[in-house]
Design an enzyme around this catalytic site. Sequence first.
Site, PDB file in Angstrom:
ATOM      1  N   CYS A 182      56.917 110.297  45.662  1.00  0.00           N
ATOM      2  CA  CYS A 182      58.181 109.627  45.339  1.00  0.00           C
ATOM      3  C   CYS A 182      58.045 108.774  44.078  1.00  0.00           C
ATOM      4  O   CYS A 182      57.170 109.033  43.234  1.00  0.00           O
ATOM      5  CB  CYS A 182      58.697 108.816  46.523  1.00  0.00           C
ATOM      6  N   LYS A 233      59.944  93.766  51.969  1.00  0.00           N
ATOM      7  CA  LYS A 233      60.012  95.104  52.585  1.00  0.00           C
ATOM      8  C   LYS A 233      59.618  95.042  54.068  1.00  0.00           C
ATOM      9  O   LYS A 233      59.684  96.036  54.765  1.00  0.00           O
ATOM     10  CB  LYS A 233      59.050  96.062  51.878  1.00  0.00           C
ATOM     11  N   ASN A 236      58.551 105.235  54.481  1.00  0.00           N
ATOM     12  CA  ASN A 236      58.704 105.544  53.054  1.00  0.00           C
ATOM     13  C   ASN A 236      59.287 106.950  52.931  1.00  0.00           C
ATOM     14  O   ASN A 236      59.517 107.643  53.929  1.00  0.00           O
ATOM     15  CB  ASN A 236      57.351 105.423  52.340  1.00  0.00           C
ATOM     16  N   ASP A 282      59.309 101.602  51.709  1.00  0.00           N
ATOM     17  CA  ASP A 282      60.687 101.224  51.948  1.00  0.00           C
ATOM     18  C   ASP A 282      60.697 100.074  52.943  1.00  0.00           C
ATOM     19  O   ASP A 282      61.366  99.080  52.739  1.00  0.00           O
ATOM     20  CB  ASP A 282      61.463 102.420  52.491  1.00  0.00           C
ATOM     21  N   ALA A 308      63.446 100.840  46.921  1.00  0.00           N
ATOM     22  CA  ALA A 308      63.760  99.677  47.755  1.00  0.00           C
ATOM     23  C   ALA A 308      63.851  98.371  46.956  1.00  0.00           C
ATOM     24  O   ALA A 308      64.743  97.549  47.194  1.00  0.00           O
ATOM     25  CB  ALA A 308      62.711  99.557  48.851  1.00  0.00           C
ATOM     26  N   GLY A 309      62.948  98.177  45.998  1.00  0.00           N
ATOM     27  CA  GLY A 309      62.947  96.934  45.235  1.00  0.00           C
ATOM     28  C   GLY A 309      64.199  96.808  44.374  1.00  0.00           C
ATOM     29  O   GLY A 309      64.852  95.757  44.346  1.00  0.00           O
TER      30      GLY A 309
HETATM   31  C1  RUB Z   1      62.354 105.547  47.377  1.00  0.00           C
HETATM   32  C2  RUB Z   1      61.077 105.342  48.092  1.00  0.00           C
HETATM   33  C3  RUB Z   1      60.097 104.446  47.401  1.00  0.00           C
HETATM   34  C4  RUB Z   1      60.247 103.043  47.986  1.00  0.00           C
HETATM   35  C5  RUB Z   1      59.467 102.021  47.176  1.00  0.00           C
HETATM   36  O1  RUB Z   1      63.311 106.220  48.151  1.00  0.00           O
HETATM   37  O2  RUB Z   1      60.834 105.803  49.190  1.00  0.00           O
HETATM   38  O3  RUB Z   1      58.793 104.858  47.629  1.00  0.00           O
HETATM   39  O4  RUB Z   1      61.611 102.654  48.000  1.00  0.00           O
HETATM   40  O5  RUB Z   1      59.972 101.915  45.876  1.00  0.00           O
HETATM   41  P1  RUB Z   1      64.780 106.459  47.516  1.00  0.00           P
HETATM   42  P2  RUB Z   1      59.789 100.555  45.020  1.00  0.00           P
HETATM   43  O6  RUB Z   1      64.595 107.219  46.245  1.00  0.00           O
HETATM   44  O7  RUB Z   1      65.494 107.221  48.588  1.00  0.00           O
HETATM   45  O8  RUB Z   1      65.401 105.100  47.294  1.00  0.00           O
HETATM   46  O9  RUB Z   1      58.309 100.259  44.991  1.00  0.00           O
HETATM   47  O10 RUB Z   1      60.334 100.888  43.662  1.00  0.00           O
HETATM   48  O11 RUB Z   1      60.559  99.499  45.722  1.00  0.00           O
END
Ligand code: RUB
Length: 308
Positions: free
Chosen positions: A125, A231, A205, A195, A18-19
């Site tokens: 994940c 988020k 998430n 997410d 997401a980030g």
């Molecule tokens: C990624 C996912 C991650 C969050 C947070 O899903 O669920 O846990 O996006 O990630 P996908 P971050 O692989 O489908 O994008 O902390 O890097 O924002």
Amino acid sequence: MSLERIAEGISSMEIRGAGRIARSAAQAMKEVAEGTSNRDYQGLRDEFLAAARTLLDTRPTAVSLRNALYYTLKEMEKTTDGKAFHASVVKNAADFIDASDEAVKTIAKYGANLIPKDATILTHCNSTASLLAIIHAFKHHGKKVKVYADETRPRHQGHITAKQLLDNGVPVSLIVDSAANTYMKDVDIVIVGADTITASGCLINKVGTSQVALSAREHNVPFVVCAESYKFSIETLAGIETIIEERDASEVLEPGKIPGLKVRNPSFDLTPARFIHAIVTEAGVIHPAGAIDIINSLKGELPFGILE
Ligand code: RUB
């Protein structure tokens, strides 16, 4: 990278998490702004909204992406001066990327404080913020952590997590998602990314996260979420449901392998707020009930609704 290239990268999940999706969307908007010679307010508005919609369509349920676009376009309704509007998009996009990078670093520091001294951690994940929290605890606090990384079917983002931990010297074991409950009795803390966080403090998430939370609760293991403030979903405050993205069946099963079989492939799931011990944000470590405060402050800052 051009708008089209970034949009394609997000759709294909070459750009994921997401980030990273949010920062890439801001970068795409910055490049659209830098590439246009238009300085007419209405013309720019049409051009920027079209670009924002192209980005939004790549993963329509990604709240971080939506909030990055709101942030980039936050002066849109405050001025009709084309030059000022144009300059604001370039600046806001750059500011969003910097603030996001800073937020991740701050969350890593706060998150590291929550990790016990000799902790066994389980994660699901691949989340930059939670990964950096573990690495920070290990490298900067000298905590003797070890990690179980769920492989995260169907796209195996857990492989990325395991590799990044390994590269940083953190002891890590990759496990199949369904083994999380087996190992939970040895786990001291679960850390995952987010997410989306809803107004009621629930977490959306990667699919499988809620099963991990359920198992953690059964074993009295704290379940901690790392989530930058972008988020948090303003939409959920207005009662708009967050739709769970469903991706192509071919991610789960080779097409035609079992003729006639229907395959479902939800990409995310919802973990109820009551399963969540704490949410680590750049503003501090909060209880899920505090989600509403973050959303209210975002609502005051971001032009919620301009992309509808
Ligand atoms: C990624 C996912 C991650 C969050 C947070 O899903 O669920 O846990 O996006 O990630 P996908 P971050 O692989 O489908 O994008 O902390 O890097 O924002």
